[in-house]
Motif scaffolding. Sequence first.
Motif, PDB file in Angstrom:
ATOM      1  N   ASP A   1      -9.748 -11.770  -4.701  1.00  0.00           N
ATOM      2  CA  ASP A   1     -10.795 -11.689  -5.717  1.00  0.00           C
ATOM      3  C   ASP A   1     -10.903 -10.286  -6.295  1.00  0.00           C
ATOM      4  O   ASP A   1     -10.413  -9.299  -5.719  1.00  0.00           O
ATOM      5  N   ALA A   2     -11.567 -10.202  -7.435  1.00  0.00           N
ATOM      6  CA  ALA A   2     -11.645  -8.954  -8.191  1.00  0.00           C
ATOM      7  C   ALA A   2     -12.340  -7.851  -7.407  1.00  0.00           C
ATOM      8  O   ALA A   2     -11.965  -6.677  -7.492  1.00  0.00           O
ATOM      9  N   ALA A   3     -13.356  -8.192  -6.624  1.00  0.00           N
ATOM     10  CA  ALA A   3     -14.106  -7.175  -5.883  1.00  0.00           C
ATOM     11  C   ALA A   3     -13.217  -6.471  -4.865  1.00  0.00           C
ATOM     12  O   ALA A   3     -13.232  -5.233  -4.748  1.00  0.00           O
ATOM     13  N   ALA A   4     -12.412  -7.253  -4.139  1.00  0.00           N
ATOM     14  CA  ALA A   4     -11.507  -6.672  -3.141  1.00  0.00           C
ATOM     15  C   ALA A   4     -10.446  -5.811  -3.821  1.00  0.00           C
ATOM     16  O   ALA A   4     -10.086  -4.737  -3.324  1.00  0.00           O
ATOM     17  N   ILE A   5      -9.966  -6.271  -4.969  1.00  0.00           N
ATOM     18  CA  ILE A   5      -8.931  -5.537  -5.700  1.00  0.00           C
ATOM     19  C   ILE A   5      -9.492  -4.229  -6.246  1.00  0.00           C
ATOM     20  O   ILE A   5      -8.841  -3.169  -6.180  1.00  0.00           O
TER      21      ILE A   5
ATOM     22  N   ARG B   1       0.831  -1.207   0.000  1.00  0.00           N
ATOM     23  CA  ARG B   1       0.000   0.000   0.000  1.00  0.00           C
ATOM     24  C   ARG B   1       0.869   1.262   0.000  1.00  0.00           C
ATOM     25  O   ARG B   1       0.544   2.255  -0.653  1.00  0.00           O
ATOM     26  N   ALA B   2       1.979   1.216   0.724  1.00  0.00           N
ATOM     27  CA  ALA B   2       2.862   2.382   0.808  1.00  0.00           C
ATOM     28  C   ALA B   2       3.474   2.729  -0.544  1.00  0.00           C
ATOM     29  O   ALA B   2       3.666   3.909  -0.860  1.00  0.00           O
ATOM     30  N   GLU B   3       3.784   1.700  -1.356  1.00  0.00           N
ATOM     31  CA  GLU B   3       4.455   1.982  -2.621  1.00  0.00           C
ATOM     32  C   GLU B   3       3.497   2.207  -3.792  1.00  0.00           C
ATOM     33  O   GLU B   3       3.898   2.731  -4.831  1.00  0.00           O
ATOM     34  N   MET B   4       2.225   1.829  -3.645  1.00  0.00           N
ATOM     35  CA  MET B   4       1.290   1.912  -4.766  1.00  0.00           C
ATOM     36  C   MET B   4       1.157   3.324  -5.353  1.00  0.00           C
ATOM     37  O   MET B   4       1.192   3.482  -6.588  1.00  0.00           O
TER      38      MET B   4
ATOM     39  N   ALA C   1      -9.862   1.768  -5.977  1.00  0.00           N
ATOM     40  CA  ALA C   1     -10.683   2.970  -5.837  1.00  0.00           C
ATOM     41  C   ALA C   1     -10.268   3.780  -4.617  1.00  0.00           C
ATOM     42  O   ALA C   1     -10.226   5.016  -4.652  1.00  0.00           O
ATOM     43  N   GLN C   2      -9.947   3.093  -3.521  1.00  0.00           N
ATOM     44  CA  GLN C   2      -9.530   3.784  -2.302  1.00  0.00           C
ATOM     45  C   GLN C   2      -8.261   4.599  -2.523  1.00  0.00           C
ATOM     46  O   GLN C   2      -8.127   5.715  -2.005  1.00  0.00           O
ATOM     47  N   LEU C   3      -7.334   4.056  -3.314  1.00  0.00           N
ATOM     48  CA  LEU C   3      -6.056   4.733  -3.546  1.00  0.00           C
ATOM     49  C   LEU C   3      -6.054   5.556  -4.832  1.00  0.00           C
ATOM     50  O   LEU C   3      -5.043   6.183  -5.154  1.00  0.00           O
ATOM     51  N   ASP C   4      -7.192   5.538  -5.558  1.00  0.00           N
ATOM     52  CA  ASP C   4      -7.322   6.298  -6.804  1.00  0.00           C
ATOM     53  C   ASP C   4      -6.209   5.937  -7.788  1.00  0.00           C
ATOM     54  O   ASP C   4      -5.508   6.793  -8.317  1.00  0.00           O
ATOM     55  N   LEU C   5      -6.071   4.641  -8.038  1.00  0.00           N
ATOM     56  CA  LEU C   5      -4.991   4.142  -8.888  1.00  0.00           C
ATOM     57  C   LEU C   5      -5.428   4.051 -10.344  1.00  0.00           C
ATOM     58  O   LEU C   5      -6.542   3.635 -10.648  1.00  0.00           O
ATOM     59  N   GLY C   6      -4.522   4.409 -11.242  1.00  0.00           N
ATOM     60  CA  GLY C   6      -4.785   4.296 -12.664  1.00  0.00           C
ATOM     61  C   GLY C   6      -4.092   3.104 -13.306  1.00  0.00           C
ATOM     62  O   GLY C   6      -4.398   2.745 -14.437  1.00  0.00           O
ATOM     63  N   ILE C   7      -3.152   2.487 -12.598  1.00  0.00           N
ATOM     64  CA  ILE C   7      -2.437   1.333 -13.153  1.00  0.00           C
ATOM     65  C   ILE C   7      -3.351   0.109 -13.140  1.00  0.00           C
ATOM     66  O   ILE C   7      -4.234  -0.013 -12.277  1.00  0.00           O
TER      67      ILE C   7
END
Length: 214
Positions: free
Chosen positions: A141-145, A113-116, A150-156
Amino acid sequence: MQAPPGRPAGAGRGDHAVALLLRLWSATALVVVLLAALVTSYYAWARLTGTAGGGLGFSALDAILAARADRFVAQPAPTFTLRDAEGEFVSLEDLRGRVVLVNFWATWCEPCRAEMPELDRAARAYHDAGFRVLAVNVLEDAAAIQKYGAQLDLGIPLLVDPRGEVYEAYNVQGLPASFLVDREGVIRDVRLGVLTPAYLDSKVPRLLETAPPG
């Protein structure tokens, strides 16, 4: 690196998945113990010699953590095709001609989480030059991922490795773990542990300077 609290997510996916996740848990816990011991020893040494903040650094630690994965350096990266959290297929082979960071992670892994955010930052900064990040989740699973992204607002792209097959192909020894792949599909560096801005901003531009295959 960190081990999952309580019963690991994905533990009910069958005997193979359970055994694989327990092996990952054990390997990651071992690295945590090693890391703690080395850091404690370093700071004790620094206090005694008056060199805290300089001197030894963490290059020796990096070398120890990466020792078992180094045999992959200069070898072709194992190819794979996985679905992302939205269900779209993503293939490493389709990214030939680009520099790719294959990163292994899990939602329970706090160092991951720190590096994401930094991985996401680098992916955006070097995108136009031909850099991509494939973040491979292990046994969740996909739902958790999707919720995590979404929580970290990731685009990767956050990829789902539900049986740990890609994890096994790369012989991952704990989380997080990253493999830097050049434009020809060859692994050029292996990093176990959190990736820093200094690492990404030194390694990635060098690989991007190489010409794409003709």
